[in-house]
Design a protein around this motif. Structure first.
Motif, PDB file in Angstrom:
ATOM      1  N   LEU A 242       8.110   9.774 -10.958  1.00  0.00           N
ATOM      2  CA  LEU A 242       8.386   8.341 -11.026  1.00  0.00           C
ATOM      3  C   LEU A 242       9.683   7.958 -10.334  1.00  0.00           C
ATOM      4  CD1 LEU A 242       7.373   7.589 -14.737  1.00  0.00           C
ATOM      5  CD2 LEU A 242       6.040   7.137 -12.671  1.00  0.00           C
ATOM      6  N   ILE A 243      10.602   8.894 -10.161  1.00  0.00           N
ATOM      7  CA  ILE A 243      11.896   8.544  -9.573  1.00  0.00           C
ATOM      8  C   ILE A 243      12.086   9.131  -8.178  1.00  0.00           C
ATOM      9  CG2 ILE A 243      12.919   8.452 -11.884  1.00  0.00           C
ATOM     10  CD1 ILE A 243      14.417  11.071 -11.134  1.00  0.00           C
ATOM     11  N   LEU A 244      11.090   9.838  -7.664  1.00  0.00           N
ATOM     12  CA  LEU A 244      11.243  10.427  -6.343  1.00  0.00           C
ATOM     13  C   LEU A 244      11.303   9.338  -5.276  1.00  0.00           C
ATOM     14  CD1 LEU A 244       8.801  13.497  -6.397  1.00  0.00           C
ATOM     15  CD2 LEU A 244      11.285  13.494  -6.636  1.00  0.00           C
ATOM     16  N   PRO A 245      12.126   9.501  -4.268  1.00  0.00           N
ATOM     17  CA  PRO A 245      12.171   8.518  -3.175  1.00  0.00           C
ATOM     18  C   PRO A 245      10.894   8.577  -2.338  1.00  0.00           C
ATOM     19  CG  PRO A 245      13.581  10.396  -2.692  1.00  0.00           C
ATOM     20  CD  PRO A 245      13.118  10.571  -4.104  1.00  0.00           C
ATOM     21  N   GLU A 246      10.666   7.518  -1.593  1.00  0.00           N
ATOM     22  CA  GLU A 246       9.417   7.390  -0.841  1.00  0.00           C
ATOM     23  C   GLU A 246       9.177   8.537   0.143  1.00  0.00           C
ATOM     24  OE1 GLU A 246       5.795   5.817   0.028  1.00  0.00           O
ATOM     25  OE2 GLU A 246       7.198   5.237  -1.558  1.00  0.00           O
ATOM     26  N   PRO A 247      10.196   9.010   0.902  1.00  0.00           N
ATOM     27  CA  PRO A 247       9.926  10.135   1.814  1.00  0.00           C
ATOM     28  C   PRO A 247       9.429  11.387   1.101  1.00  0.00           C
ATOM     29  CG  PRO A 247      11.990   9.066   2.367  1.00  0.00           C
ATOM     30  CD  PRO A 247      11.565   8.496   1.052  1.00  0.00           C
ATOM     31  N   ALA A 248       9.999  11.692  -0.057  1.00  0.00           N
ATOM     32  CA  ALA A 248       9.555  12.860  -0.806  1.00  0.00           C
ATOM     33  C   ALA A 248       8.131  12.671  -1.313  1.00  0.00           C
ATOM     34  CB  ALA A 248      10.500  13.126  -1.974  1.00  0.00           C
ATOM     35  N   VAL A 249       7.818  11.484  -1.780  1.00  0.00           N
ATOM     36  CA  VAL A 249       6.466  11.199  -2.266  1.00  0.00           C
ATOM     37  C   VAL A 249       5.454  11.370  -1.141  1.00  0.00           C
ATOM     38  CG1 VAL A 249       4.954   9.373  -3.136  1.00  0.00           C
ATOM     39  CG2 VAL A 249       7.219   9.693  -4.127  1.00  0.00           C
ATOM     40  N   ARG A 250       5.787  10.877   0.037  1.00  0.00           N
ATOM     41  CA  ARG A 250       4.862  10.976   1.172  1.00  0.00           C
ATOM     42  C   ARG A 250       4.613  12.430   1.554  1.00  0.00           C
ATOM     43  NH1 ARG A 250       7.741   6.535   3.469  1.00  0.00           N
ATOM     44  NH2 ARG A 250       8.860   8.004   4.805  1.00  0.00           N
ATOM     45  N   GLN A 251       5.667  13.246   1.581  1.00  0.00           N
ATOM     46  CA  GLN A 251       5.489  14.642   1.960  1.00  0.00           C
ATOM     47  C   GLN A 251       4.656  15.399   0.931  1.00  0.00           C
ATOM     48  OE1 GLN A 251       8.827  16.873   3.592  1.00  0.00           O
ATOM     49  NE2 GLN A 251      10.012  14.976   3.746  1.00  0.00           N
ATOM     50  N   ILE A 252       4.924  15.170  -0.331  1.00  0.00           N
ATOM     51  CA  ILE A 252       4.157  15.847  -1.380  1.00  0.00           C
ATOM     52  C   ILE A 252       2.707  15.385  -1.365  1.00  0.00           C
ATOM     53  CG2 ILE A 252       3.918  16.100  -3.886  1.00  0.00           C
ATOM     54  CD1 ILE A 252       6.977  15.937  -4.059  1.00  0.00           C
ATOM     55  N   GLN A 253       2.508  14.075  -1.199  1.00  0.00           N
ATOM     56  CA  GLN A 253       1.146  13.553  -1.154  1.00  0.00           C
ATOM     57  C   GLN A 253       0.393  14.088   0.052  1.00  0.00           C
ATOM     58  OE1 GLN A 253      -0.142  11.427  -3.683  1.00  0.00           O
ATOM     59  NE2 GLN A 253      -1.982  12.218  -2.691  1.00  0.00           N
ATOM     60  N   SER A 254       1.089  14.227   1.182  1.00  0.00           N
ATOM     61  CA  SER A 254       0.454  14.766   2.381  1.00  0.00           C
ATOM     62  C   SER A 254       0.007  16.208   2.169  1.00  0.00           C
ATOM     63  CB  SER A 254       1.422  14.679   3.568  1.00  0.00           C
ATOM     64  OG  SER A 254       0.864  15.269   4.719  1.00  0.00           O
TER      65      SER A 254
END
Length: 297
Positions: free
Chosen positions: A190-202
């Protein structure tokens, strides 16, 4: 607004074509070829050409309405096949990551454990001998380490490499910070920044795509019962799926560990837990976070 809607519509159409229509249409085409030729005439191109000519010569196909209906049916069938592959891919993904308490899973875990311990013993023996032999084969030691890690990074606890890779990430996080990764992760996400979320989701999407490709391998293997060249497609899909799944899951596990390393202390501060002046979590705070997030469970 109209240009935005047009752009979104174009992207949705492109995604629908790439993920659903094209793979399903390719499978339907292979199925049609297999049903026409069979095992005995698997390479009879003339028979296939004759069948296509006979189909094209039917008067009903000259009507625009009939042709449009046929195209719509093909699109629907291709979409249905792709949706079935997605459903099976989800099941394969869960199967790869399972703990496994059934007899087969326990047997697979035990077999992988024996193999890992054998390679670990050989690796430790090679490292020990290298201490007394300056001319030790460093490349041989590295090869043993890589062979052991291909089985698992730690002593196997699950039936598959994929499950053990995620388990290794959880174990390493617990060893370093004393925190339960399963309890921590939903809150940290819930607190991860958008770049980290995108990399993990990818990375996760890549793993899901590999599982979906494995599902297509199952489909082509079934098709091989009627047309044996489909077995070649099944083997190719399975090999590529395995390679991509391992790369994607390894990247996903590394990214999850990195997210805990970088943002774990930030989460502790946000919920009112403070530890030492260190920039990372300490075990006392990690233990307290685990207790809090489990809610007594």
């Amino acid at each position: 607004m109209n240009s935005l809607l047009a752009t979104l519509g174009g992207r949705l159409t492109e995604r629908w074509l790439n993920l659903l229509v094209l793979p399903g249409a390719l499978f339907l085409a292979a199925g049609a070829v297999g049903a026409t030729l069979g095992h005995r005439r698997w390479h009879d191109v003339d028979r296939l050409r004759t069948t296509l000519d006979d189909l094209a010569a039917r008067p009903a196909l000259d009507r625009a309405g009939t042709a449009a209906l046929l195209v719509a049916l093909v699109l629907l069938a291709a979409t249905a096949a792709s949706l079935a592959a997605q459903f099976l891919g989800g099941a394969i993904e869960r199967y790869w990551l399972r703990f496994g308490s059934d007899r087969l899973s326990r047997a697979l875990t035990a077999r992988r454990g024996r193999r890992w311990r054998e390679l670990d013993t050989r690796f430790e023996a090679a490292v020990t001998s290298s201490g007394s032999a300056p001319e030790a084969d460093v490349s041989g030691i590295q090869a043993l380490a890589e062979a052991r890690d291909r089985v698992a990074l730690r002593a196997p606890a699950r039936p598959t490499w994929y499950g053990d890779r995620m388990q290794a990430a959880a174990d390493r996080v617990h060893l370093a910070y004393g925190v339960d990764l399963a309890a921590l992760w939903p809150r940290l996400w819930l607190i991860l920044p958008e770049p980290a979320v995108r990399q993990i989701q990818s990375a996760h999407d890549s793993f899901t795509a590999a599982a979906r490709l494995a599902a297509w391998a199952v489909g082509y293997a079934l098709l091989a019962c009627w047309w044996w060249p489909a077995a070649l497609a099944a083997v190719g899909c399975a090999a590529v799926a395995r390679s991509r799944a391992r790369v994607a899951l390894d990247a996903l596990a590394e990214l999850i560990e990195a997210a805990v390393d970088v943002h774990g202390r930030e989460l502790a501060e946000r919920i009112g837990l403070t530890g030492t002046d260190s920039a990372v979590l300490d075990r006392r705070v990690g233990d307290r976070m685990s207790e809090l997030f489990r809610k007594g469970g």
